[in-house]
Design an enzyme around this catalytic site. Structure first.
Site, mmCIF file in Angstrom:
data_model
loop_
_atom_site.group_PDB
_atom_site.id
_atom_site.type_symbol
_atom_site.label_atom_id
_atom_site.label_comp_id
_atom_site.label_asym_id
_atom_site.label_seq_id
_atom_site.Cartn_x
_atom_site.Cartn_y
_atom_site.Cartn_z
ATOM 1 N N SER A 50 0.806 -1.230 0.000
ATOM 2 C CA SER A 50 0.000 0.000 0.000
ATOM 3 C C SER A 50 0.835 1.274 0.000
ATOM 4 C CB SER A 50 -0.943 0.007 1.214
ATOM 5 O OG SER A 50 -0.218 -0.166 2.418
ATOM 6 N N HIS A 292 -0.509 6.342 6.243
ATOM 7 C CA HIS A 292 0.013 6.044 4.908
ATOM 8 C C HIS A 292 0.459 7.343 4.249
ATOM 9 C CE1 HIS A 292 -1.776 2.076 5.307
ATOM 10 N NE2 HIS A 292 -1.192 1.721 4.163
#
Length: 310
Positions: A50, A292
């Site tokens: 990711s 993230h």
């Protein structure tokens, strides 16, 4: 504090943390983009998890949709700035990928991603690989440590629970560090994967992309952005650095180039100012998944890759 009150506080903290499962998952110095880019290289194949795919960064693209790839992730930016033709660029990164998913299909909630190495061929000339975090369970580790950090804060930030490494204590037993063992095992798997990449794409230049700084280096309190006990914050930062060191060693042993995204991202972690951070906290202020990279972070990672290519 009475025992019954302690129990009530802890229950409340744990209920609050129930929402973390929906926002945290392991599913970065900014350069002038106008600077001269290296000559076009391709075909180019991007592999990874990711942190490579860029979940929730618009626009989401590619198949399967469950991989959560962004057309502004670092592979897309590298391909664009190198001048790689669309027909010579394949991004097969996928959120939640482990090293095993390089050689086996990965099931997502919206389709199956083919084994990532199937995108390689003898014609491939450039490969980037960003992977390993899911192999050590970094997403679940963040959830657990934040849960314990909230309890630590709710109980007076050391006033009633003096131990500030409750989460570390879950992973370290006597002299055995569970995460250290997982990092070593991930390194072994990565070595095998890099050998296979070299076999399938013998003419390719291979770049292993490390993880950017998620937590501050100065021991700053992240507060509600990423509530962690001080000792646990140090532990998590140490484990990320150990993972990056393992990735570096395995890359060099295989003849690949290691791309350091940690150093250029220091001071741009999830606890830094929203206007400069590369990593979003638990509640993102920019379009990106929690804990993230945001688009700024993906651009910084692209800069690091391009610097390594020069």
């Amino acid at each position: 504090m009475k025992t019954t009150h302690l129990r009530t506080v802890l229950v409340g903290v744990l209920v609050t943390c129930g929402t973390l499962a929906t926002v945290v998952g392991v599913a970065h110095s900014e350069h002038d983009q106008a600077q001269a880019a290296p000559a076009a290289k391709g075909p180019y194949v991007a592999l990874g998890d990711s942190y490579t795919a860029g979940p929730k960064i618009p626009g989401q693209t590619g198949a399967p949709a469950g991989c959560d790839r962004s057309d502004r992730n670092y592979p897309s930016q590298v391909a664009s700035r190198l001048g790689v033709a669309d027909t010579d660029f394949r991004d097969v990164s996928c959120s939640g990928a482990t090293i095993a998913d390089l050689t086996q299909p990965q099931t997502t909630d919206q389709g199956t991603n083919a084994p990532q190495l199937s995108a390689l061929s003898p014609k491939t000339r450039l490969v980037t690989l960003g992977i390993g975090g899911n192999d050590i369970g970094f997403g679940s580790m963040i959830k657990r440590c934040v849960t314990m950090g909230l309890a630590y804060q709710a109980l007076g930030s050391g006033k009633y629970i003096p131990e500030d490494t409750l989460c570390r204590g879950h992973y370290v037993h006597r002299r055995t560090d569970e995460l250290e063992r997982k990092i070593d095992a991930a390194g072994e798997r990565l070595a095998g994967a890099l050998t296979e990449i070299n076999r399938r794409a013998p003419q390719a230049r291979v770049y292993v992309v490390g993880y950017p700084a998620i937590l501050p280096a100065d021991g700053a309190d992240c507060g509600g952005e990423l509530p962690l006990a001080p000792g646990d914050m140090s532990y998590l930062r140490e484990k990320e650095q150990q993972l990056n060191s393992e990735l570096r060693e395995r890359a060099r042993a295989s003849g690949a180039v290691y791309v350091d995204t940690y150093r250029p991202s220091e001071g741009r972690d999830a606890c830094s100012d929203a206007a400069t951070r590369w990593i979003e906290p638990l509640v993102p202020s920019s379009p990106a998944a929690a804990v993230h990279p945001n688009e700024r972070g993906e651009r910084g990672m692209a800069d690091a890759v391009l610097d390594a290519l020069r």
